[in-house]
Design an enzyme around this catalytic site. Sequence first.
Site, PDB file in Angstrom:
ATOM      1  CG  ASP A   1      -1.949  -1.124   1.185  1.00 51.54           C
ATOM      2  OD1 ASP A   1      -2.294  -1.569   0.079  1.00 51.54           O
ATOM      3  OD2 ASP A   1      -2.362  -1.576   2.256  1.00 51.54           O
TER       4      ASP A   1
ATOM      5  CE  LYS B   1       3.539  -2.624  -4.732  1.00 52.23           C
ATOM      6  NZ  LYS B   1       2.930  -2.456  -3.394  1.00 52.23           N
TER       7      LYS B   1
ATOM      8  N   GLY C   1      -3.773  -4.723  -4.693  1.00 49.73           N
ATOM      9  CA  GLY C   1      -4.687  -3.606  -4.878  1.00 49.73           C
ATOM     10  C   GLY C   1      -3.960  -2.351  -5.303  1.00 49.73           C
ATOM     11  CG  HIS C   2      -1.435  -1.755  -7.856  1.00 47.74           C
ATOM     12  ND1 HIS C   2      -0.671  -2.444  -8.772  1.00 47.74           N
ATOM     13  CD2 HIS C   2      -0.842  -1.961  -6.658  1.00 47.74           C
ATOM     14  CE1 HIS C   2       0.336  -3.030  -8.158  1.00 47.74           C
ATOM     15  NE2 HIS C   2       0.245  -2.761  -6.875  1.00 47.74           N
TER      16      HIS C   2
ATOM     17  CD  GLN D   1       0.816  -9.254  -2.360  1.00 51.71           C
ATOM     18  OE1 GLN D   1       1.555  -9.925  -3.070  1.00 51.71           O
ATOM     19  NE2 GLN D   1      -0.447  -9.086  -2.674  1.00 51.71           N
TER      20      GLN D   1
END
Length: 298
Positions: free
Chosen positions: A12, A15, A41-42, A222
Amino acid sequence: MGTIILGSQWGDEGKGKLTDRLLNEFSFDVCARATGGHNAGHSVRTGGQTYSFHLLPSGLINPNTDNLIGSGVVFNVEAFFKELTQLESQGVPRLHKRIHVSSRCHLNFTLHSAVDGLSEQELGTNQIGTTKRGIGPAYSTKAARDGLRVIDLYHESFEQKLRLLAEGYRKRYGELLKYSVEDEIQRFKIYKEQLRPYVVDAVEYMKVLRENKLSMLVESSQALMLDLDYGSYPFCTATPCSIGGCIQGLALNPFEIRNIIGVVKAYSTRVGAGMFPTEQGGDIGKMLQEIGGEIVGY
């Protein structure tokens, strides 16, 4: 040839935002995912729109960039098409021509999600705090060599292998396992034809990339402190999140890596459970959450 973006903390770190900026400024030919699954999650906000990615590389936003889901990724077909549909509704151009899936990706089934939830229940107060999307069980079956890869969809033995996999879990969990292998098989009869245009031999793909001296931006999943080998085991993810994971997941030549960019943020956050410092509450915690755009849960 290659630039790698790594999370340097617990994930988080933003990125995806950096990926979009680098693609626009330096015009990489390809953006690739190397490991992980749809537990990533992006979120990228650009051009007045916000795009959400879990399984797909966020390089898809850039209309001039090809995209690859590499061999080290555990691949959930339902999540793949769900994300494509969302991006299509947002007007992303030439979407279906610019995304490729390695035939060597291991499949992440509904079965794995069901087992993930049961495994967490068994751990009780020692739960890992997974997203319950079946990532750990998918990598477990890969390591046990009874998993199924994307290419297996097109072999006659697919149904038999999936039934055997399901039966093994049924012996362990009994009636607690709420899952129908026959329903899953029927879904994949449809999925395999829908998926066919996207499947590539990723080894050949990388060979062509080198021969044409094309550039690649690797978007890691991650972060280092969640790495299976070097992170806070067992409270970590199920795959390497390091440079080594990127090299293995994409068949990168280490000598072709030009830049490694570690992403950090001014404060730390962490998804999952374990014996870690408590969260910052009160007004300070609320301020950090609002300014940092932190989202609780998936």
